[in-house]
Design a protein around this motif. Structure first.
Motif, PDB file in Angstrom:
ATOM      1  N   GLY A  96       1.014  -1.159   0.086  1.00  0.00           N
ATOM      2  CA  GLY A  96       0.219   0.036   0.059  1.00  0.00           C
ATOM      3  C   GLY A  96       0.902   1.072  -0.035  1.00  0.00           C
ATOM      4  N   ARG A  97       2.041   1.138   0.802  1.00  0.00           N
ATOM      5  CA  ARG A  97       3.037   2.253   0.622  1.00  0.00           C
ATOM      6  C   ARG A  97       4.349   1.553   0.616  1.00  0.00           C
ATOM      7  NH1 ARG A  97       1.937   7.989   2.242  1.00  0.00           N
ATOM      8  NH2 ARG A  97      -0.253   8.340   2.584  1.00  0.00           N
ATOM      9  N   THR A  98       5.417   2.510   0.316  1.00  0.00           N
ATOM     10  CA  THR A  98       6.580   2.097   0.449  1.00  0.00           C
ATOM     11  C   THR A  98       7.055   2.187   1.762  1.00  0.00           C
ATOM     12  OG1 THR A  98       7.331   4.016  -0.427  1.00  0.00           O
ATOM     13  CG2 THR A  98       7.076   2.495  -2.117  1.00  0.00           C
ATOM     14  N   VAL A  99       8.061   1.573   2.151  1.00  0.00           N
ATOM     15  CA  VAL A  99       8.466   1.778   3.642  1.00  0.00           C
ATOM     16  C   VAL A  99       9.248   3.012   3.746  1.00  0.00           C
ATOM     17  CG1 VAL A  99       8.380  -0.666   4.383  1.00  0.00           C
ATOM     18  CG2 VAL A  99      10.559   0.352   3.336  1.00  0.00           C
ATOM     19  N   SER A 100       9.669   3.606   2.693  1.00  0.00           N
ATOM     20  CA  SER A 100      10.521   4.778   2.552  1.00  0.00           C
ATOM     21  C   SER A 100       9.703   5.890   2.779  1.00  0.00           C
ATOM     22  CB  SER A 100      11.503   4.819   1.408  1.00  0.00           C
ATOM     23  OG  SER A 100      10.664   4.852   0.253  1.00  0.00           O
ATOM     24  N   SER A 101       8.234   5.953   2.584  1.00  0.00           N
ATOM     25  CA  SER A 101       7.369   6.821   2.481  1.00  0.00           C
ATOM     26  C   SER A 101       6.726   7.189   4.164  1.00  0.00           C
ATOM     27  CB  SER A 101       6.318   6.701   1.643  1.00  0.00           C
ATOM     28  OG  SER A 101       5.467   5.657   1.910  1.00  0.00           O
ATOM     29  N   VAL A 102       6.854   6.184   5.078  1.00  0.00           N
ATOM     30  CA  VAL A 102       6.233   6.091   6.318  1.00  0.00           C
ATOM     31  C   VAL A 102       7.295   5.977   7.490  1.00  0.00           C
ATOM     32  CG1 VAL A 102       4.288   5.194   5.572  1.00  0.00           C
ATOM     33  CG2 VAL A 102       5.774   3.710   6.080  1.00  0.00           C
ATOM     34  N   ALA A 103       7.311   6.278   8.712  1.00  0.00           N
ATOM     35  CA  ALA A 103       8.022   6.092   9.792  1.00  0.00           C
ATOM     36  C   ALA A 103       7.345   4.840  10.421  1.00  0.00           C
ATOM     37  CB  ALA A 103       7.922   7.194  10.800  1.00  0.00           C
ATOM     38  N   MET A 104       8.171   3.841  10.890  1.00  0.00           N
ATOM     39  CA  MET A 104       7.932   2.736  11.247  1.00  0.00           C
ATOM     40  C   MET A 104       8.356   2.517  12.329  1.00  0.00           C
ATOM     41  SD  MET A 104       7.726   0.649   7.735  1.00  0.00           S
ATOM     42  CE  MET A 104       6.522  -0.847   8.590  1.00  0.00           C
ATOM     43  N   GLY A 105       7.647   1.222  13.329  1.00  0.00           N
ATOM     44  CA  GLY A 105       7.869   1.121  14.830  1.00  0.00           C
ATOM     45  C   GLY A 105       7.738  -0.425  14.918  1.00  0.00           C
ATOM     46  N   TRP A 106       8.353  -0.854  15.934  1.00  0.00           N
ATOM     47  CA  TRP A 106       7.982  -2.004  16.396  1.00  0.00           C
ATOM     48  C   TRP A 106       7.708  -2.055  17.847  1.00  0.00           C
ATOM     49  CZ3 TRP A 106       7.845  -6.674  13.926  1.00  0.00           C
ATOM     50  CH2 TRP A 106       8.718  -6.831  12.750  1.00  0.00           C
ATOM     51  N   PHE A 107       6.547  -2.654  18.191  1.00  0.00           N
ATOM     52  CA  PHE A 107       6.129  -2.757  19.719  1.00  0.00           C
ATOM     53  C   PHE A 107       5.904  -4.350  19.924  1.00  0.00           C
ATOM     54  CE2 PHE A 107       5.013   1.418  18.045  1.00  0.00           C
ATOM     55  CZ  PHE A 107       5.031   2.236  19.330  1.00  0.00           C
ATOM     56  N   ARG A 108       5.810  -4.350  21.175  1.00  0.00           N
ATOM     57  CA  ARG A 108       5.584  -5.762  21.760  1.00  0.00           C
ATOM     58  C   ARG A 108       4.832  -5.710  23.032  1.00  0.00           C
ATOM     59  NH1 ARG A 108      11.494  -7.089  24.185  1.00  0.00           N
ATOM     60  NH2 ARG A 108      11.366  -5.760  26.152  1.00  0.00           N
ATOM     61  N   GLN A 109       3.884  -6.950  22.901  1.00  0.00           N
ATOM     62  CA  GLN A 109       3.204  -7.269  24.086  1.00  0.00           C
ATOM     63  C   GLN A 109       3.307  -8.474  24.526  1.00  0.00           C
ATOM     64  OE1 GLN A 109      -1.009  -6.352  22.997  1.00  0.00           O
ATOM     65  NE2 GLN A 109      -1.785  -5.948  25.086  1.00  0.00           N
ATOM     66  N   THR A 121      10.156 -12.297  25.589  1.00  0.00           N
ATOM     67  CA  THR A 121       8.927 -12.988  25.103  1.00  0.00           C
ATOM     68  C   THR A 121       7.661 -12.043  24.848  1.00  0.00           C
ATOM     69  OG1 THR A 121       9.876 -14.932  25.924  1.00  0.00           O
ATOM     70  CG2 THR A 121       7.613 -14.738  25.559  1.00  0.00           C
ATOM     71  N   ALA A 122       7.146 -12.183  23.794  1.00  0.00           N
ATOM     72  CA  ALA A 122       5.980 -11.163  23.570  1.00  0.00           C
ATOM     73  C   ALA A 122       5.694 -11.498  22.182  1.00  0.00           C
ATOM     74  CB  ALA A 122       6.233  -9.796  23.753  1.00  0.00           C
ATOM     75  N   VAL A 123       4.457 -11.015  21.679  1.00  0.00           N
ATOM     76  CA  VAL A 123       4.054 -10.726  20.424  1.00  0.00           C
ATOM     77  C   VAL A 123       4.305  -9.510  20.039  1.00  0.00           C
ATOM     78  CG1 VAL A 123       2.040 -10.470  18.882  1.00  0.00           C
ATOM     79  CG2 VAL A 123       1.822 -12.230  20.762  1.00  0.00           C
ATOM     80  N   TYR A 124       5.204  -9.533  18.748  1.00  0.00           N
ATOM     81  CA  TYR A 124       5.772  -8.502  18.085  1.00  0.00           C
ATOM     82  C   TYR A 124       5.222  -7.766  17.145  1.00  0.00           C
ATOM     83  CZ  TYR A 124       9.994  -8.738  21.258  1.00  0.00           C
ATOM     84  OH  TYR A 124      10.907  -8.939  22.042  1.00  0.00           O
ATOM     85  N   TYR A 125       4.732  -6.504  17.324  1.00  0.00           N
ATOM     86  CA  TYR A 125       3.990  -5.764  16.053  1.00  0.00           C
ATOM     87  C   TYR A 125       4.779  -4.738  15.359  1.00  0.00           C
ATOM     88  CZ  TYR A 125       0.226  -7.723  18.743  1.00  0.00           C
ATOM     89  OH  TYR A 125      -0.597  -8.511  19.443  1.00  0.00           O
ATOM     90  N   CYS A 126       4.558  -4.794  14.121  1.00  0.00           N
ATOM     91  CA  CYS A 126       5.239  -3.512  13.463  1.00  0.00           C
ATOM     92  C   CYS A 126       4.167  -2.589  13.097  1.00  0.00           C
ATOM     93  CB  CYS A 126       5.981  -3.876  12.184  1.00  0.00           C
ATOM     94  SG  CYS A 126       4.873  -4.502  10.761  1.00  0.00           S
ATOM     95  N   ALA A 127       4.311  -1.173  13.120  1.00  0.00           N
ATOM     96  CA  ALA A 127       3.261  -0.296  12.876  1.00  0.00           C
ATOM     97  C   ALA A 127       4.135   0.795  11.864  1.00  0.00           C
ATOM     98  CB  ALA A 127       2.871   0.454  14.178  1.00  0.00           C
ATOM     99  N   ALA A 128       3.084   1.571  11.173  1.00  0.00           N
ATOM    100  CA  ALA A 128       3.694   2.524  10.280  1.00  0.00           C
ATOM    101  C   ALA A 128       2.740   3.809  10.592  1.00  0.00           C
ATOM    102  CB  ALA A 128       3.178   2.284   8.827  1.00  0.00           C
ATOM    103  N   ALA A 129       3.353   4.932  10.397  1.00  0.00           N
ATOM    104  CA  ALA A 129       3.036   6.173  10.754  1.00  0.00           C
ATOM    105  C   ALA A 129       3.051   7.026   9.640  1.00  0.00           C
ATOM    106  CB  ALA A 129       3.717   6.936  12.185  1.00  0.00           C
ATOM    107  N   LEU A 130       2.233   7.980   9.521  1.00  0.00           N
ATOM    108  CA  LEU A 130       2.311   9.058   8.253  1.00  0.00           C
ATOM    109  C   LEU A 130       2.902  10.274   8.548  1.00  0.00           C
ATOM    110  CD1 LEU A 130      -1.395   8.147   6.773  1.00  0.00           C
ATOM    111  CD2 LEU A 130       0.967   7.340   6.140  1.00  0.00           C
TER     112      LEU A 130
END
Length: 124
Positions: free
Chosen positions: A26-39, A91-100
């Motif tokens: 949907g977008r290039t990763v170069s066009s968004v800031a991205m992060g990793w989170f975990r729970q 140990t956790a579920v790791y999520y990636c996320a994108a920010a505009l």
């Protein structure tokens, strides 16, 4: 809409390494800031690492700094998290996320899109 799919999670022993990958569409990763989170079980989702839109800056939680590395692969259109010296508390579920945004938020509320997560289990 940005679609994010994490992969690479699994079971490793303490001290081992694991590489997570988040494929974006949907977008290039170069066009968004991205992060990793975990729970982790019974805990709230927490910030792990983030990278700016241009990959010019990164940010890490104190708990993972020096062990984890976030990066973007613009050719494969993925954001990756290299995890070394893993500990049971990782140990956790790791999520990636994108920010505009240009710069990466360090709070979950700053992100617009989320993947479904990939589980990481570190045994002692």
């Amino acid at each position: 809409q940005v679609q994010l799919v994490e992969s690479g999670g699994g079971l490793v022993q303490a001290g081992g390494s694991l590489r997570l990958s988040c494929a974006a569409s949907g977008r290039t990763v170069s066009s968004v800031a991205m992060g990793w989170f975990r729970q982790a079980p019974g805990k709230e989702r927490e910030f792990v690492a983030a990278i700016s839109r241009s990959s010019g800056s990164t940010s890490y939680a104190d708990s993972v700094k020096g062990r984890f590395t976030i990066s973007k692969d613009n050719v494969k259109n993925t954001v990756n998290l290299q995890m070394n010296s893993l500990k049971p508390e990782d140990t956790a579920v790791y999520y990636c996320a994108a920010a505009l945004t240009w710069l990466p938020p360090i709070s979950a509320g700053g992100y617009n899109y989320w993947g479904q997560g990939t589980p990481v289990t570190v045994s002692s």
